[in-house]
Every structure is written in structure tokens, then in C-alpha cells.
Scaffold this motif. Structure first.
Motif, PDB file in Angstrom:
ATOM      1  N   PRO A 111    -110.398  10.379  20.942  1.00 46.53           N
ATOM      2  CA  PRO A 111    -110.671  10.389  19.398  1.00 46.53           C
ATOM      3  C   PRO A 111    -111.017   8.893  19.170  1.00 46.53           C
ATOM      4  O   PRO A 111    -111.390   8.747  17.982  1.00 46.53           O
ATOM      5  CB  PRO A 111    -109.326  10.988  19.105  1.00 46.53           C
ATOM      6  N   THR A 112    -110.410   7.812  19.826  1.00 52.97           N
ATOM      7  CA  THR A 112    -110.468   6.385  19.484  1.00 52.97           C
ATOM      8  C   THR A 112    -111.081   5.716  20.471  1.00 52.97           C
ATOM      9  O   THR A 112    -111.180   5.959  21.685  1.00 52.97           O
ATOM     10  CB  THR A 112    -109.385   5.867  19.053  1.00 52.97           C
ATOM     11  N   LYS A 113    -111.674   4.503  19.994  1.00 50.00           N
ATOM     12  CA  LYS A 113    -112.283   3.585  20.773  1.00 50.00           C
ATOM     13  C   LYS A 113    -111.254   3.210  21.880  1.00 50.00           C
ATOM     14  O   LYS A 113    -111.663   2.781  23.012  1.00 50.00           O
ATOM     15  CB  LYS A 113    -113.094   2.507  20.017  1.00 50.00           C
ATOM     16  N   THR A 114    -110.430   2.595  21.283  1.00 57.35           N
ATOM     17  CA  THR A 114    -109.114   2.059  21.957  1.00 57.35           C
ATOM     18  C   THR A 114    -108.804   2.966  23.360  1.00 57.35           C
ATOM     19  O   THR A 114    -108.466   2.533  24.257  1.00 57.35           O
ATOM     20  CB  THR A 114    -107.785   1.614  21.203  1.00 57.35           C
ATOM     21  N   GLU A 115    -108.425   4.101  22.963  1.00 57.87           N
ATOM     22  CA  GLU A 115    -108.092   5.068  23.842  1.00 57.87           C
ATOM     23  C   GLU A 115    -109.302   5.366  24.994  1.00 57.87           C
ATOM     24  O   GLU A 115    -109.063   5.191  26.228  1.00 57.87           O
ATOM     25  CB  GLU A 115    -108.107   6.489  23.292  1.00 57.87           C
ATOM     26  N   ILE A 116    -110.476   5.507  24.634  1.00 60.96           N
ATOM     27  CA  ILE A 116    -111.669   5.714  25.467  1.00 60.96           C
ATOM     28  C   ILE A 116    -111.723   4.534  26.384  1.00 60.96           C
ATOM     29  O   ILE A 116    -112.062   4.544  27.804  1.00 60.96           O
ATOM     30  CB  ILE A 116    -112.813   6.174  24.827  1.00 60.96           C
ATOM     31  N   THR A 117    -111.429   3.098  25.808  1.00 64.05           N
ATOM     32  CA  THR A 117    -111.672   1.906  26.788  1.00 64.05           C
ATOM     33  C   THR A 117    -110.681   1.809  27.659  1.00 64.05           C
ATOM     34  O   THR A 117    -110.739   1.535  28.783  1.00 64.05           O
ATOM     35  CB  THR A 117    -111.484   0.739  25.863  1.00 64.05           C
ATOM     36  N   ALA A 118    -109.298   2.153  27.319  1.00 62.49           N
ATOM     37  CA  ALA A 118    -108.153   2.328  28.295  1.00 62.49           C
ATOM     38  C   ALA A 118    -108.445   3.719  29.541  1.00 62.49           C
ATOM     39  O   ALA A 118    -108.401   3.195  30.586  1.00 62.49           O
ATOM     40  CB  ALA A 118    -106.933   2.698  27.832  1.00 62.49           C
ATOM     41  N   ILE A 119    -109.155   4.796  29.005  1.00 64.48           N
ATOM     42  CA  ILE A 119    -109.286   5.612  30.049  1.00 64.48           C
ATOM     43  C   ILE A 119    -110.287   5.206  30.901  1.00 64.48           C
ATOM     44  O   ILE A 119    -110.449   5.393  32.137  1.00 64.48           O
ATOM     45  CB  ILE A 119    -109.802   6.779  29.154  1.00 64.48           C
ATOM     46  N   ALA A 120    -111.486   4.484  30.576  1.00 65.68           N
ATOM     47  CA  ALA A 120    -112.518   4.032  31.113  1.00 65.68           C
ATOM     48  C   ALA A 120    -112.228   2.907  32.147  1.00 65.68           C
ATOM     49  O   ALA A 120    -112.536   2.985  33.319  1.00 65.68           O
ATOM     50  CB  ALA A 120    -113.732   3.461  30.179  1.00 65.68           C
ATOM     51  N   TRP A 144    -115.329   9.262  20.744  1.00 67.33           N
ATOM     52  CA  TRP A 144    -116.028   8.218  21.708  1.00 67.33           C
ATOM     53  C   TRP A 144    -116.116   9.036  23.019  1.00 67.33           C
ATOM     54  O   TRP A 144    -115.114   9.763  23.545  1.00 67.33           O
ATOM     55  CB  TRP A 144    -115.111   7.111  21.582  1.00 67.33           C
ATOM     56  N   THR A 145    -117.334   8.760  23.684  1.00 73.47           N
ATOM     57  CA  THR A 145    -117.456   9.073  25.126  1.00 73.47           C
ATOM     58  C   THR A 145    -117.915   7.793  25.913  1.00 73.47           C
ATOM     59  O   THR A 145    -118.353   7.016  25.754  1.00 73.47           O
ATOM     60  CB  THR A 145    -118.717  10.013  24.923  1.00 73.47           C
ATOM     61  N   LEU A 185    -112.615   3.638  36.055  1.00 74.01           N
ATOM     62  CA  LEU A 185    -113.506   2.804  36.988  1.00 74.01           C
ATOM     63  C   LEU A 185    -112.730   1.768  37.860  1.00 74.01           C
ATOM     64  O   LEU A 185    -113.365   1.171  38.616  1.00 74.01           O
ATOM     65  CB  LEU A 185    -114.515   2.120  35.853  1.00 74.01           C
ATOM     66  N   LYS A 186    -111.262   1.744  37.774  1.00 75.62           N
ATOM     67  CA  LYS A 186    -110.747   0.525  38.473  1.00 75.62           C
ATOM     68  C   LYS A 186    -111.143   0.600  39.994  1.00 75.62           C
ATOM     69  O   LYS A 186    -111.165  -0.509  40.589  1.00 75.62           O
ATOM     70  CB  LYS A 186    -109.202   0.723  38.389  1.00 75.62           C
ATOM     71  N   ASP A 187    -111.349   1.825  40.403  1.00 80.05           N
ATOM     72  CA  ASP A 187    -111.689   1.934  42.089  1.00 80.05           C
ATOM     73  C   ASP A 187    -113.242   2.012  42.467  1.00 80.05           C
ATOM     74  O   ASP A 187    -113.497   2.137  43.598  1.00 80.05           O
ATOM     75  CB  ASP A 187    -110.953   3.139  42.599  1.00 80.05           C
ATOM     76  N   LYS A 188    -113.986   1.898  41.436  1.00 76.96           N
ATOM     77  CA  LYS A 188    -115.261   1.888  41.452  1.00 76.96           C
ATOM     78  C   LYS A 188    -116.166   0.659  41.273  1.00 76.96           C
ATOM     79  O   LYS A 188    -115.675  -0.392  40.822  1.00 76.96           O
ATOM     80  CB  LYS A 188    -116.158   2.782  40.383  1.00 76.96           C
ATOM     81  N   THR A 189    -117.195   0.477  41.885  1.00 75.31           N
ATOM     82  CA  THR A 189    -118.117  -0.711  41.583  1.00 75.31           C
ATOM     83  C   THR A 189    -119.168  -0.175  40.305  1.00 75.31           C
ATOM     84  O   THR A 189    -120.067   0.475  40.632  1.00 75.31           O
ATOM     85  CB  THR A 189    -119.149  -1.235  42.705  1.00 75.31           C
ATOM     86  N   ALA A 190    -118.692  -1.003  39.256  1.00 76.25           N
ATOM     87  CA  ALA A 190    -119.661  -0.280  37.876  1.00 76.25           C
ATOM     88  C   ALA A 190    -119.530  -1.459  36.882  1.00 76.25           C
ATOM     89  O   ALA A 190    -118.922  -2.314  36.888  1.00 76.25           O
ATOM     90  CB  ALA A 190    -119.007   0.936  37.670  1.00 76.25           C
ATOM     91  N   SER A 191    -120.333  -1.171  35.986  1.00 78.90           N
ATOM     92  CA  SER A 191    -120.951  -1.998  34.737  1.00 78.90           C
ATOM     93  C   SER A 191    -120.406  -1.047  33.528  1.00 78.90           C
ATOM     94  O   SER A 191    -120.895   0.118  33.823  1.00 78.90           O
ATOM     95  CB  SER A 191    -122.111  -2.451  34.725  1.00 78.90           C
TER      96      SER A 191
END
Length: 74
Positions: A28-37, A13-14, A41-47
Motif C-alpha cells: 500500500p505504500t512506497k516505503t513498504e514496497i521498497t523494503a519488500i523489494a 505500489w508494485t 532482491l538481496k540474493d539476486k543480481t538486479a537493477s
């Protein structure tokens, strides 16, 4: 506002910024990449658009939450 997408590519997952050639993060998993994302992104203004394996959009999140143009609870 920057636009990012979480998608499935072959075995990983990217997290990819719109218009970029390379992934910002992978997992390797959607759950992991969502947490990483979320952390990335927590300090950015992003969608962030989270896609299903078939490529359709499952969910969209805005960072920070206050930047969400819609005033809905969802």
C-alpha cells in the motif's frame, strides 16, 4: 542482470520485473514496497528503479551493491 521497477498503479505500489505482465510484489505504500523489494532482491543480481508517483525515476539501486557498474558513493 534483471531489471525491476517500483511504480504506482491505481491504489497500490508494485514491484514489476521488466517485460512481465504481473507484479512480483505489491504494497500500500512506497516505503513498504521498497523494503519488500530490497528483501526480495538481496540474493539476486538486479537493477531496481524506484519511480515517483508521476512516473519519473527517483532513484536506482543495484543488487548486490558490488554489481554496481559505477564506483560512486551515491
Amino acid at each position: 542482470m534483471d531489471n525491476y521497477h517500483i511504480t504506482k498503479s491505481e491504489e497500490l505500489w508494485t514491484l514489476v520485473k521488466k517485460g512481465a505482465q504481473r507484479a512480483s510484489k505489491t504494497a500500500p505504500t512506497k516505503t513498504e514496497i521498497t523494503a519488500i523489494a530490497s528483501e526480495f532482491l538481496k540474493d539476486k543480481t538486479a537493477s531496481l528503479k524506484i519511480h515517483k508517483e508521476d512516473g519519473t525515476i527517483q532513484e536506482e539501486r543495484t543488487f548486490p551493491r558490488a554489481a554496481d557498474p559505477r564506483k560512486s558513493k551515491g
